[in-house]
Design an enzyme around this catalytic site. Structure first.
Site, short mmCIF file in Angstrom:
data_model
loop_
_atom_site.label_atom_id
_atom_site.label_comp_id
_atom_site.label_asym_id
_atom_site.label_seq_id
_atom_site.Cartn_x
_atom_site.Cartn_y
_atom_site.Cartn_z
N GLY A 180 -1.83 7.36 -3.50
CA GLY A 180 -1.29 6.01 -3.33
C GLY A 180 -0.91 5.75 -1.88
N VAL A 181 -1.66 4.82 -1.26
CA VAL A 181 -1.37 4.49 0.15
C VAL A 181 -0.87 3.04 0.23
CG1 VAL A 181 -2.70 6.21 1.37
CG2 VAL A 181 -3.88 4.20 0.46
N GLY A 182 0.18 2.77 -0.56
CA GLY A 182 0.83 1.46 -0.51
C GLY A 182 1.91 1.46 0.55
N VAL A 228 4.93 2.90 0.88
CA VAL A 228 5.47 4.20 1.32
C VAL A 228 4.35 5.14 1.75
CG1 VAL A 228 6.83 6.22 0.65
CG2 VAL A 228 7.42 3.99 -0.28
N LYS A 285 17.85 -0.61 -13.13
CA LYS A 285 16.49 -0.95 -12.69
C LYS A 285 16.02 -2.19 -13.43
CE LYS A 285 13.00 0.74 -10.15
NZ LYS A 285 13.04 1.42 -8.85
P1 NAD Z 1 3.25 0.18 -3.64
O1 NAD Z 1 2.96 -0.66 -4.81
O2 NAD Z 1 3.33 -0.46 -2.31
O3 NAD Z 1 2.18 1.37 -3.52
C1 NAD Z 1 1.74 2.12 -4.61
C2 NAD Z 1 0.26 2.37 -4.38
O4 NAD Z 1 -0.20 3.28 -5.37
C3 NAD Z 1 -0.59 1.09 -4.50
O5 NAD Z 1 -1.45 1.00 -3.38
C4 NAD Z 1 -1.37 1.33 -5.80
O6 NAD Z 1 -2.64 0.71 -5.79
C5 NAD Z 1 -1.48 2.84 -5.82
N1 NAD Z 1 -1.75 3.42 -7.11
C6 NAD Z 1 -1.32 3.06 -8.34
N2 NAD Z 1 -1.81 3.87 -9.28
C7 NAD Z 1 -2.58 4.79 -8.63
C8 NAD Z 1 -3.35 5.91 -9.04
N3 NAD Z 1 -3.44 6.27 -10.32
N4 NAD Z 1 -4.01 6.63 -8.10
C9 NAD Z 1 -3.94 6.29 -6.80
N5 NAD Z 1 -3.23 5.22 -6.36
C10 NAD Z 1 -2.55 4.49 -7.26
O7 NAD Z 1 4.61 0.97 -3.97
P2 NAD Z 1 5.55 1.75 -2.97
O8 NAD Z 1 6.70 0.87 -2.62
O9 NAD Z 1 4.75 2.38 -1.90
O10 NAD Z 1 6.14 2.88 -3.93
C11 NAD Z 1 5.35 4.01 -4.30
C12 NAD Z 1 6.15 4.89 -5.27
O11 NAD Z 1 7.36 5.32 -4.63
C13 NAD Z 1 6.60 4.20 -6.56
O12 NAD Z 1 6.64 5.12 -7.60
C14 NAD Z 1 8.02 3.75 -6.23
O13 NAD Z 1 8.80 3.56 -7.40
C15 NAD Z 1 8.48 4.91 -5.40
N6 NAD Z 1 9.57 4.57 -4.49
C16 NAD Z 1 9.41 3.59 -3.58
C17 NAD Z 1 10.45 3.30 -2.71
C18 NAD Z 1 10.30 2.25 -1.65
O14 NAD Z 1 11.15 2.22 -0.72
N7 NAD Z 1 9.29 1.40 -1.68
C19 NAD Z 1 11.65 4.01 -2.79
C20 NAD Z 1 11.77 5.03 -3.74
C21 NAD Z 1 10.72 5.30 -4.60
#
Ligand code: NAD
Length: 349
Positions: free
Chosen positions: A181-183, A185, A80
Protein backbone atom coordinates in the site's frame (compact mmCIF):
# COMPACT_ATOMS: atom_id res chain seq x y z
CA UNK A 1 -26.91 -9.04 13.48
CA UNK A 2 -25.81 -9.57 17.08
CA UNK A 3 -24.17 -6.54 18.67
CA UNK A 4 -23.68 -7.14 22.39
CA UNK A 5 -22.52 -10.69 21.71
CA UNK A 6 -20.37 -9.64 18.72
CA UNK A 7 -16.92 -11.28 18.95
CA UNK A 8 -15.25 -7.84 18.80
CA UNK A 9 -17.66 -6.00 21.12
CA UNK A 10 -15.21 -6.17 24.04
CA UNK A 11 -17.12 -3.93 26.46
CA UNK A 12 -17.55 -0.95 24.16
CA UNK A 13 -19.03 1.96 26.10
CA UNK A 14 -21.36 2.91 23.27
CA UNK A 15 -22.07 2.32 19.62
CA UNK A 16 -23.89 4.82 17.38
CA UNK A 17 -25.53 4.40 13.97
CA UNK A 18 -26.27 7.39 11.74
CA UNK A 19 -28.26 7.78 8.55
CA UNK A 20 -28.89 10.96 6.56
CA UNK A 21 -31.05 10.56 3.47
CA UNK A 22 -30.20 13.94 1.93
CA UNK A 23 -26.44 13.27 1.72
CA UNK A 24 -26.61 9.48 1.65
CA UNK A 25 -24.54 9.23 4.83
CA UNK A 26 -24.52 5.90 6.61
CA UNK A 27 -22.00 5.80 9.41
CA UNK A 28 -21.08 3.95 12.58
CA UNK A 29 -19.24 5.58 15.47
CA UNK A 30 -17.84 3.19 18.05
CA UNK A 31 -16.73 4.50 21.44
CA UNK A 32 -14.66 1.82 23.13
CA UNK A 33 -13.36 3.69 26.16
CA UNK A 34 -13.34 7.17 27.63
CA UNK A 35 -11.33 6.16 30.72
CA UNK A 36 -8.31 8.23 29.71
CA UNK A 37 -10.23 11.07 28.03
CA UNK A 38 -12.61 11.64 25.12
CA UNK A 39 -12.55 8.79 22.61
CA UNK A 40 -10.34 9.82 19.70
CA UNK A 41 -9.78 8.03 16.42
CA UNK A 42 -10.05 8.73 12.73
CA UNK A 43 -12.90 8.34 10.29
CA UNK A 44 -12.55 5.66 7.64
CA UNK A 45 -14.62 5.75 4.45
CA UNK A 46 -14.66 2.39 2.75
CA UNK A 47 -16.93 0.35 0.52
CA UNK A 48 -17.64 -2.69 2.71
CA UNK A 49 -18.88 -6.02 1.41
CA UNK A 50 -21.62 -5.93 4.06
CA UNK A 51 -22.88 -3.85 6.98
CA UNK A 52 -21.61 -6.59 9.28
CA UNK A 53 -18.07 -6.08 7.93
CA UNK A 54 -18.36 -2.34 8.59
CA UNK A 55 -19.46 -2.98 12.18
CA UNK A 56 -16.61 -5.42 12.78
CA UNK A 57 -14.13 -2.91 11.37
CA UNK A 58 -15.48 -0.09 13.55
CA UNK A 59 -15.31 -2.22 16.71
CA UNK A 60 -11.79 -3.52 16.07
CA UNK A 61 -10.44 -0.12 15.08
CA UNK A 62 -12.08 1.56 18.06
CA UNK A 63 -10.55 -0.84 20.61
CA UNK A 64 -7.22 -0.43 18.83
CA UNK A 65 -7.47 3.33 19.38
CA UNK A 66 -7.96 2.81 23.13
CA UNK A 67 -4.74 0.80 23.21
CA UNK A 68 -2.89 3.15 20.86
CA UNK A 69 -3.75 6.31 22.76
CA UNK A 70 -2.95 4.71 26.12
CA UNK A 71 0.49 3.42 25.08
CA UNK A 72 1.31 6.74 23.37
CA UNK A 73 0.63 8.51 26.68
CA UNK A 74 -2.22 10.64 25.29
CA UNK A 75 -5.15 11.96 27.32
CA UNK A 76 -7.56 10.26 24.96
CA UNK A 77 -9.73 7.20 25.09
CA UNK A 78 -10.46 5.13 22.00
CA UNK A 79 -13.11 5.46 19.32
CA UNK A 80 -13.48 5.22 15.59
CA UNK A 81 -15.92 6.14 12.84
CA UNK A 82 -16.62 4.33 9.62
CA UNK A 83 -18.60 5.80 6.76
CA UNK A 84 -20.15 3.06 4.63
CA UNK A 85 -19.27 4.13 1.11
CA UNK A 86 -21.33 3.23 -1.92
CA UNK A 87 -21.66 4.42 -5.50
CA UNK A 88 -24.96 6.19 -4.77
CA UNK A 89 -23.36 8.30 -2.04
CA UNK A 90 -19.99 9.52 -3.33
CA UNK A 91 -17.79 11.76 -1.22
CA UNK A 92 -19.26 15.27 -1.05
CA UNK A 93 -19.21 18.33 1.19
CA UNK A 94 -22.79 17.41 2.20
CA UNK A 95 -21.72 13.92 3.24
CA UNK A 96 -18.97 15.24 5.53
CA UNK A 97 -21.25 17.97 6.86
CA UNK A 98 -23.77 15.28 7.84
CA UNK A 99 -20.96 13.29 9.40
CA UNK A 100 -19.87 16.42 11.31
CA UNK A 101 -23.41 16.76 12.73
CA UNK A 102 -23.28 13.11 13.77
CA UNK A 103 -19.98 13.68 15.60
CA UNK A 104 -21.36 16.85 17.21
CA UNK A 105 -24.42 15.02 18.51
CA UNK A 106 -22.12 12.99 20.78
CA UNK A 107 -21.17 16.19 22.59
CA UNK A 108 -17.40 15.57 22.68
CA UNK A 109 -17.41 11.91 23.74
CA UNK A 110 -15.81 11.21 20.34
CA UNK A 111 -13.23 13.29 18.45
CA UNK A 112 -12.67 12.54 14.79
CA UNK A 113 -9.89 13.05 12.23
CA UNK A 114 -9.00 11.58 8.83
CA UNK A 115 -8.23 7.90 8.20
CA UNK A 116 -8.30 5.74 5.07
CA UNK A 117 -10.54 7.26 2.41
CA UNK A 118 -10.68 10.72 4.02
CA UNK A 119 -8.50 13.83 3.68
CA UNK A 120 -7.61 17.06 5.45
CA UNK A 121 -10.04 18.79 3.05
CA UNK A 122 -12.90 16.51 4.11
CA UNK A 123 -12.23 17.42 7.75
CA UNK A 124 -12.77 21.10 6.91
CA UNK A 125 -16.42 20.31 6.09
CA UNK A 126 -16.69 18.37 9.35
CA UNK A 127 -15.26 21.38 11.22
CA UNK A 128 -18.10 23.59 9.91
CA UNK A 129 -20.48 21.43 11.99
CA UNK A 130 -18.49 20.51 15.07
CA UNK A 131 -15.49 21.51 17.16
CA UNK A 132 -14.76 17.85 17.93
CA UNK A 133 -12.44 17.30 14.97
CA UNK A 134 -8.70 17.47 14.40
CA UNK A 135 -6.33 16.85 11.47
CA UNK A 136 -7.29 20.19 9.93
CA UNK A 137 -5.08 22.27 7.60
CA UNK A 138 -1.90 23.33 9.37
CA UNK A 139 -1.46 26.90 10.56
CA UNK A 140 2.18 28.09 10.23
CA UNK A 141 4.55 25.94 12.27
CA UNK A 142 1.99 24.88 14.84
CA UNK A 143 0.92 21.23 15.12
CA UNK A 144 -1.70 20.09 12.65
CA UNK A 145 -2.42 19.10 9.09
CA UNK A 146 -2.23 15.71 7.45
CA UNK A 147 -1.20 13.19 10.15
CA UNK A 148 0.15 10.62 7.69
CA UNK A 149 3.71 12.02 7.34
CA UNK A 150 4.01 11.73 11.13
CA UNK A 151 2.74 8.18 11.01
CA UNK A 152 5.38 7.43 8.38
CA UNK A 153 8.16 8.98 10.50
CA UNK A 154 7.11 6.88 13.51
CA UNK A 155 7.01 3.76 11.33
CA UNK A 156 10.44 4.48 9.90
CA UNK A 157 11.91 4.76 13.38
CA UNK A 158 10.05 1.67 14.50
CA UNK A 159 11.48 -0.28 11.57
CA UNK A 160 14.95 0.92 12.63
CA UNK A 161 14.39 -0.41 16.14
CA UNK A 162 13.03 -3.73 14.85
CA UNK A 163 15.85 -4.23 12.35
CA UNK A 164 18.43 -3.51 15.03
CA UNK A 165 16.76 -5.93 17.42
CA UNK A 166 16.14 -8.79 14.97
CA UNK A 167 18.85 -8.38 12.32
CA UNK A 168 21.54 -6.74 14.45
CA UNK A 169 22.23 -3.82 12.14
CA UNK A 170 21.45 -0.10 12.26
CA UNK A 171 22.05 0.35 8.54
CA UNK A 172 19.33 0.38 5.88
CA UNK A 173 21.86 0.06 3.04
CA UNK A 174 20.70 -2.80 0.86
CA UNK A 175 17.93 -3.76 3.28
CA UNK A 176 15.06 -5.28 1.28
CA UNK A 177 11.71 -3.84 2.36
CA UNK A 178 8.27 -4.73 0.96
CA UNK A 179 5.65 -2.01 1.45
CA UNK A 180 2.03 -3.07 1.02
CA UNK A 181 0.00 0.00 0.00
CA UNK A 182 1.59 3.23 -1.21
CA UNK A 183 -1.15 5.64 -0.13
CA UNK A 184 -0.70 8.53 2.26
CA UNK A 185 1.52 6.74 4.78
CA UNK A 186 3.10 4.12 2.51
CA UNK A 187 4.47 6.63 0.00
CA UNK A 188 5.98 8.86 2.70
CA UNK A 189 7.52 5.80 4.29
CA UNK A 190 8.97 4.68 0.94
CA UNK A 191 10.64 8.09 0.58
CA UNK A 192 12.27 7.78 4.01
CA UNK A 193 13.36 4.20 3.37
CA UNK A 194 14.79 5.09 -0.04
CA UNK A 195 16.75 8.03 1.41
CA UNK A 196 18.20 5.65 3.99
CA UNK A 197 19.35 3.23 1.27
CA UNK A 198 16.72 0.47 1.38
CA UNK A 199 15.70 -1.52 -1.69
CA UNK A 200 11.94 -1.21 -2.14
CA UNK A 201 9.26 -3.65 -3.29
CA UNK A 202 5.72 -2.30 -3.42
CA UNK A 203 2.17 -3.21 -4.30
CA UNK A 204 -1.10 -1.31 -4.46
CA UNK A 205 -4.56 -2.11 -5.75
CA UNK A 206 -5.01 1.52 -6.77
CA UNK A 207 -3.23 2.01 -10.13
CA UNK A 208 -2.88 5.78 -9.64
CA UNK A 209 -1.12 5.46 -6.29
CA UNK A 210 1.13 2.76 -7.68
CA UNK A 211 2.01 4.88 -10.72
CA UNK A 212 2.88 7.83 -8.48
CA UNK A 213 5.25 5.71 -6.39
CA UNK A 214 6.88 4.26 -9.51
CA UNK A 215 7.34 7.67 -11.08
CA UNK A 216 9.02 9.10 -8.00
CA UNK A 217 11.12 6.26 -6.59
CA UNK A 218 13.09 3.24 -7.82
CA UNK A 219 10.64 0.59 -6.64
CA UNK A 220 9.96 -2.94 -7.86
CA UNK A 221 6.27 -3.65 -8.34
CA UNK A 222 4.95 -6.91 -6.90
CA UNK A 223 1.45 -8.31 -7.47
CA UNK A 224 -0.84 -7.50 -4.51
CA UNK A 225 -1.51 -11.19 -3.92
CA UNK A 226 2.25 -11.92 -3.63
CA UNK A 227 3.70 -8.96 -1.77
CA UNK A 228 3.42 -10.26 1.77
CA UNK A 229 5.29 -13.43 0.76
CA UNK A 230 8.17 -11.56 -0.92
CA UNK A 231 11.77 -12.61 -0.22
CA UNK A 232 12.63 -9.52 1.84
CA UNK A 233 14.08 -8.58 5.22
CA UNK A 234 11.15 -6.39 6.28
CA UNK A 235 7.46 -6.50 5.45
CA UNK A 236 5.73 -3.18 6.06
CA UNK A 237 1.92 -3.44 5.85
CA UNK A 238 0.54 0.02 5.01
CA UNK A 239 -2.83 -0.90 3.45
CA UNK A 240 -5.66 -2.55 5.39
CA UNK A 241 -5.78 -4.96 8.31
CA UNK A 242 -6.37 -8.66 8.83
CA UNK A 243 -3.46 -9.80 6.66
CA UNK A 244 -1.53 -11.87 9.22
CA UNK A 245 -3.50 -15.08 9.60
CA UNK A 246 -2.96 -18.79 10.29
CA UNK A 247 -2.86 -19.35 6.54
CA UNK A 248 -0.63 -16.42 5.47
CA UNK A 249 1.97 -16.55 8.29
CA UNK A 250 3.58 -19.89 7.28
CA UNK A 251 4.47 -18.44 3.84
CA UNK A 252 5.97 -15.12 5.02
CA UNK A 253 9.72 -14.85 4.40
CA UNK A 254 10.41 -11.48 6.07
CA UNK A 255 12.17 -11.53 9.45
CA UNK A 256 10.54 -8.27 10.59
CA UNK A 257 6.95 -7.06 10.18
CA UNK A 258 6.59 -3.37 10.93
CA UNK A 259 4.12 -1.04 9.26
CA UNK A 260 1.28 1.42 9.63
CA UNK A 261 -1.84 -0.63 8.91
CA UNK A 262 -4.25 -1.02 11.83
CA UNK A 263 -5.28 -4.50 12.98
CA UNK A 264 -2.66 -6.41 11.01
CA UNK A 265 -3.14 -9.55 13.11
CA UNK A 266 -6.31 -11.46 12.41
CA UNK A 267 -6.37 -12.82 15.97
CA UNK A 268 -4.23 -12.48 19.10
CA UNK A 269 -2.95 -16.02 18.47
CA UNK A 270 -1.38 -14.87 15.21
CA UNK A 271 1.16 -12.88 17.24
CA UNK A 272 2.32 -16.15 18.82
CA UNK A 273 2.43 -17.77 15.38
CA UNK A 274 4.81 -15.04 14.20
CA UNK A 275 6.96 -15.35 17.32
CA UNK A 276 7.15 -19.13 16.84
CA UNK A 277 8.60 -18.50 13.37
CA UNK A 278 11.07 -15.97 14.86
CA UNK A 279 9.46 -13.13 12.91
CA UNK A 280 9.67 -9.91 14.95
CA UNK A 281 6.31 -8.15 14.87
CA UNK A 282 6.07 -4.45 15.78
CA UNK A 283 2.61 -4.10 17.40
CA UNK A 284 0.64 -1.99 14.94
CA UNK A 285 -0.89 0.48 17.35
CA UNK A 286 2.49 1.18 18.94
CA UNK A 287 4.42 1.81 15.71
CA UNK A 288 1.65 3.75 13.92
CA UNK A 289 0.89 6.29 16.68
CA UNK A 290 2.67 9.19 14.96
CA UNK A 291 -0.52 10.46 13.33
CA UNK A 292 -2.63 10.47 16.48
CA UNK A 293 0.21 12.18 18.37
CA UNK A 294 0.02 15.03 15.84
CA UNK A 295 -3.79 15.03 15.96
CA UNK A 296 -3.75 15.15 19.78
CA UNK A 297 -1.26 18.02 19.99
CA UNK A 298 -3.27 19.93 17.37
CA UNK A 299 -6.54 19.32 19.22
CA UNK A 300 -5.27 20.45 22.59
CA UNK A 301 -3.64 23.50 20.97
CA UNK A 302 -0.50 25.58 21.64
CA UNK A 303 1.91 22.91 20.36
CA UNK A 304 4.62 23.31 17.76
CA UNK A 305 5.71 20.94 15.02
CA UNK A 306 8.96 20.43 16.95
CA UNK A 307 7.02 19.15 19.96
CA UNK A 308 5.13 16.71 17.74
CA UNK A 309 8.45 15.50 16.32
CA UNK A 310 9.90 14.97 19.79
CA UNK A 311 6.84 12.96 20.85
CA UNK A 312 6.82 10.86 17.66
CA UNK A 313 10.49 10.02 18.21
CA UNK A 314 9.55 8.32 21.50
CA UNK A 315 7.80 5.56 19.53
CA UNK A 316 11.20 4.03 18.85
CA UNK A 317 12.02 3.70 22.56
CA UNK A 318 8.60 2.23 23.35
CA UNK A 319 9.07 -0.44 20.73
CA UNK A 320 12.63 -1.12 21.84
CA UNK A 321 11.35 -1.78 25.37
CA UNK A 322 8.73 -4.23 24.02
CA UNK A 323 11.31 -6.01 21.83
CA UNK A 324 13.72 -6.30 24.78
CA UNK A 325 11.00 -7.69 27.03
CA UNK A 326 9.94 -10.17 24.33
CA UNK A 327 13.53 -11.41 24.12
CA UNK A 328 13.90 -11.92 27.86
CA UNK A 329 10.40 -13.26 28.55
CA UNK A 330 9.90 -15.26 25.34
CA UNK A 331 6.42 -13.76 25.05
CA UNK A 332 4.94 -12.43 21.78
CA UNK A 333 5.24 -8.66 21.27
CA UNK A 334 1.51 -8.17 20.66
CA UNK A 335 0.63 -9.73 24.01
CA UNK A 336 3.14 -7.53 25.84
CA UNK A 337 1.74 -4.41 24.17
CA UNK A 338 -1.89 -5.40 24.91
CA UNK A 339 -1.01 -6.02 28.55
CA UNK A 340 0.69 -2.63 28.84
CA UNK A 341 -2.31 -0.86 27.26
CA UNK A 342 -4.87 -2.67 29.41
CA UNK A 343 -2.92 -1.88 32.58
CA UNK A 344 -2.78 1.83 31.68
CA UNK A 345 -6.55 1.94 31.06
CA UNK A 346 -7.32 -0.01 34.24
CA UNK A 347 -5.13 2.36 36.28
CA UNK A 348 -7.07 5.33 34.86
CA UNK A 349 -10.38 3.77 35.90
P1 NAD B 1 -4.57 5.37 2.20
O1 NAD B 1 -5.97 5.06 1.85
O2 NAD B 1 -4.01 6.69 1.82
O3 NAD B 1 -3.58 4.26 1.61
C1 NAD B 1 -3.85 2.89 1.66
C2 NAD B 1 -3.34 2.32 0.34
O4 NAD B 1 -3.44 0.90 0.41
C3 NAD B 1 -4.19 2.76 -0.87
O5 NAD B 1 -3.33 3.24 -1.89
C4 NAD B 1 -4.92 1.48 -1.27
O6 NAD B 1 -5.18 1.42 -2.66
C5 NAD B 1 -3.91 0.43 -0.85
N1 NAD B 1 -4.46 -0.90 -0.67
C6 NAD B 1 -5.66 -1.30 -0.18
N2 NAD B 1 -5.77 -2.62 -0.18
C7 NAD B 1 -4.60 -3.10 -0.69
C8 NAD B 1 -4.07 -4.40 -0.94
N3 NAD B 1 -4.78 -5.50 -0.67
N4 NAD B 1 -2.83 -4.52 -1.46
C9 NAD B 1 -2.10 -3.42 -1.74
N5 NAD B 1 -2.55 -2.16 -1.53
C10 NAD B 1 -3.77 -2.01 -1.00
O7 NAD B 1 -4.44 5.14 3.79
P2 NAD B 1 -3.29 5.62 4.75
O8 NAD B 1 -3.74 6.86 5.44
O9 NAD B 1 -1.99 5.60 4.04
O10 NAD B 1 -3.32 4.47 5.86
C11 NAD B 1 -2.76 3.18 5.58
C12 NAD B 1 -2.98 2.27 6.80
O11 NAD B 1 -2.36 2.85 7.95
C13 NAD B 1 -4.44 2.07 7.20
O12 NAD B 1 -4.61 0.79 7.74
C14 NAD B 1 -4.66 3.11 8.29
O13 NAD B 1 -5.73 2.77 9.15
C15 NAD B 1 -3.32 3.04 8.97
N6 NAD B 1 -2.99 4.27 9.70
C16 NAD B 1 -2.94 5.45 9.05
C17 NAD B 1 -2.61 6.59 9.75
C18 NAD B 1 -2.50 7.93 9.07
O14 NAD B 1 -1.92 8.85 9.67
N7 NAD B 1 -2.97 8.08 7.85
C19 NAD B 1 -2.33 6.52 11.12
C20 NAD B 1 -2.37 5.27 11.76
C21 NAD B 1 -2.71 4.14 11.03
Amino acid sequence: MGVFDHAEFDNHESLHFFQDDASGLRAIIAVHSTALGPAAGGCRRWIYASDADALTDALRLSRGMTYKNAVAGLKFGGGKAVILGNDQAPKSPQLFAAFGRAVDSLGGRYITAEDVGCTVEDMRYVREQTEFVSGLPQNGSSAGGDPSPWTAIGCFQGIQAAVESRLGTDSFKGLRVAVQGVGHVGLHLCRLLHEAGAELFVSDVNPENLALAKSELPVTEVAPSELIYADVDVLSPCALGNILTSSTIPRIQAKVIAGAANNQLSTVADGARLAARDILYAPDYVINAGGIISVAREYYGSSSEDEVRADVCRIRDRLQAIFDEAKTSGRPTNELADELARNLVAAAK
